[in-house]
Design an enzyme around this catalytic site. Structure first.
Site, PDB file in Angstrom:
ATOM      1  N   GLU A 135       0.823  -1.209   0.000  1.00 43.92           N
ATOM      2  CA  GLU A 135       0.000   0.000   0.000  1.00 43.92           C
ATOM      3  C   GLU A 135       0.853   1.253   0.000  1.00 43.92           C
ATOM      4  O   GLU A 135       0.543   2.242  -0.682  1.00 43.92           O
ATOM      5  CB  GLU A 135      -0.923  -0.009   1.232  1.00 43.92           C
ATOM      6  CG  GLU A 135      -1.960   1.110   1.257  1.00 43.92           C
ATOM      7  CD  GLU A 135      -1.515   2.344   2.022  1.00 43.92           C
ATOM      8  OE1 GLU A 135      -2.245   3.343   2.016  1.00 43.92           O
ATOM      9  OE2 GLU A 135      -0.416   2.317   2.628  1.00 43.92           O
ATOM     10  N   ASP A 184      -7.880   1.355   8.571  1.00 45.79           N
ATOM     11  CA  ASP A 184      -6.530   1.922   8.448  1.00 45.79           C
ATOM     12  C   ASP A 184      -6.333   2.995   9.516  1.00 45.79           C
ATOM     13  O   ASP A 184      -7.291   3.660   9.950  1.00 45.79           O
ATOM     14  CB  ASP A 184      -6.346   2.524   7.057  1.00 45.79           C
ATOM     15  CG  ASP A 184      -4.885   2.569   6.620  1.00 45.79           C
ATOM     16  OD1 ASP A 184      -3.997   2.303   7.457  1.00 45.79           O
ATOM     17  OD2 ASP A 184      -4.620   2.863   5.435  1.00 45.79           O
TER      18      ASP A 184
END
Length: 405
Positions: free
Chosen positions: A200, A247
């Site tokens: 990511e 997240d």
């Protein structure tokens, strides 16, 4: 995730269709019975779920392989009924001097035992497990070791109840032989996936090419991977009913906006669960994080007009419905060395684990299938006997049926 944002036009919000899906409200008793997140799993030095992830884990490094092995071992030993798989890709990065860097996405799936994979719609719970390559030694506790451990806890928390539910459905003739059968039981083809994405983080600076390496590869692969001809779902992308991305979680007092109007229904369910868990004193973070993390439904809709760049982007571009659980503003430890285990707010970490497990239980319709935990407690001064605290009856040797956590 990047500090980049893209505008959503508030004027267009009424034009979005509303996604609806079955949801089962959980009773107070069921919320109380959900397994309690403990230091055994979440201690930063010895916790079975969290501590192995609190290491640098840049894609292609030894640390990354260790964390991937941690995921594989967890499901193999603790949740053997889950089907695990990986998806591999390689790419050059701005810092790799032309070398191909490997990226490995890991996912674990639990579907109804009577269902073919192409007929199942899934809640996909997602976090990225890689850490940023700079600054050197960066851990990324909130980004995203904690979300990974939270999802592991949630899977383990519902596993036995899910087995009981499916056994009950089969016994009552609610399983069916194909989509649409099962006497109209609408969740006879509902499953769950835990997805840990690699790559990511940007290696140099966030661009469309230097970011989301694993997510971009997986979304493209799943879009181009069809199910069998007679399946109800066209491809692997269409099997995702909701992409729930966690997240930057683990710091105290987060504020979680609702980012997408088409999944505000799901946001509302999570907000309601948070409110109920607080009222029932199941949250541990009253002192460190006393204010609601989600906007309470009774106070009306509040959408964030900006969209944060994160692992959901390649899936969103392919029509997947997304619930993005990420604070705005970001925690103060974002992308600095202080984003480590010592700077986590542990009551908040455990509360995220409990809340996520509750959301998963509601999605899967587990009301009535979560049993009270067993705990070894001597009863009546006689070691080795156990008591049902609801009825006061002695139940067996060495365990106590406990309905309050």
């Amino acid at each position: 995730m990047a500090p980049l944002f893209r505008l959503l036009l508030p004027a267009l919000l009424p034009l979005f269709p509303t996604l609806t899906t079955a949801w089962t409200d959980l009773s107070d008793e069921t919320l109380a019975r959900l397994p309690n997140p403990s230091d055994t799993d979440f201690d930063i030095t010895s916790g079975a779920l969290l501590s192995p992830i609190l290491i640098p884990r840049v894609p292609g490094t030894e640390g990354s392989l260790k964390v991937l092995s941690h995921f594989q071992n967890f499901f193999a030993t603790k949740l053997p009924d889950w089907k695990t798989s990986t998806q591999n890709s390689t790419a050059t990065t701005p810092t790799s001097n032309g070398a191909e860097i490997p990226f490995v996405n890991f996912y674990a799936t639990r579907d109804p035992p009577w269902a073919g994979g192409g007929d199942v719609g899934r809640l996909v719970l997602v976090a990225h497990y890689d850490s940023k390559s700079t600054p050197e030694g960066f851990i990324g506790a909130t980004d995203s070791a904690v979300p990974c451990a939270v999802l592991m806890h949630a899977a383990q928390a519902v596993d036995e109840a899910l087995t009981r539910k499916w056994e009950d459905m089969r016994a009552k003739g609610l399983a069916g032989d194909g989509l649409g059968d099962g006497d109209g039981h609408e969740d006879a083809y509902r499953g769950v996936m835990i997805l840990f994405l690699d790559g990511e983080e940007a290696f140099h600076s966030w661009t469309n090419e230097d970011s989301l390496y694993g997510a971009r590869s997986l979304a493209k692969t799943w879009e181009s991977t069809p199910h069998t001809v007679l399946s109800q779902r066209k491809n692997h992308i269409s099997s995702i009913d909701l992409f729930l991305l966690l997240d930057l979680l683990g710091s105290k007092s987060p504020t979680i906006p609702s980012y997408f109007p088409t999944t505000h229904w799901a946001y509302t369910h999570m907000a309601t669960l948070e409110s109920r868990l607080r009222r029932q004193n199941h949250f541990l973070s009253h002192e460190t994080s006393p204010n609601p993390w989600f906007f309470e439904p009774k106070k009306g809709k509040r959408f964030n007009s900006m969209m944060i760049q994160d692992d959901h982007i390649p899936f969103l571009a392919r029509g997947v419905e997304v619930l993005h659980v990420i604070p705005s503003p970001f925690p103060r430890v974002w992308h600095v060395l202080e984003d480590d285990g010592k700077h986590l707010d542990m009551p908040t970490v455990k509360d995220w684990a409990r809340l996520t497990a509750a959301f998963l239980a509601g999605w899967l319709g587990l009301e009535g299938f979560v049993e009270a935990p067993l705990e070894v407690i001597p009863v009546g001064g006689r070691a080795g006997e156990a008591e049902d605290v609801t009825s006061g009856a002695v139940k067996g040797r060495g365990v106590r049926l406990k309905t309050e956590l």
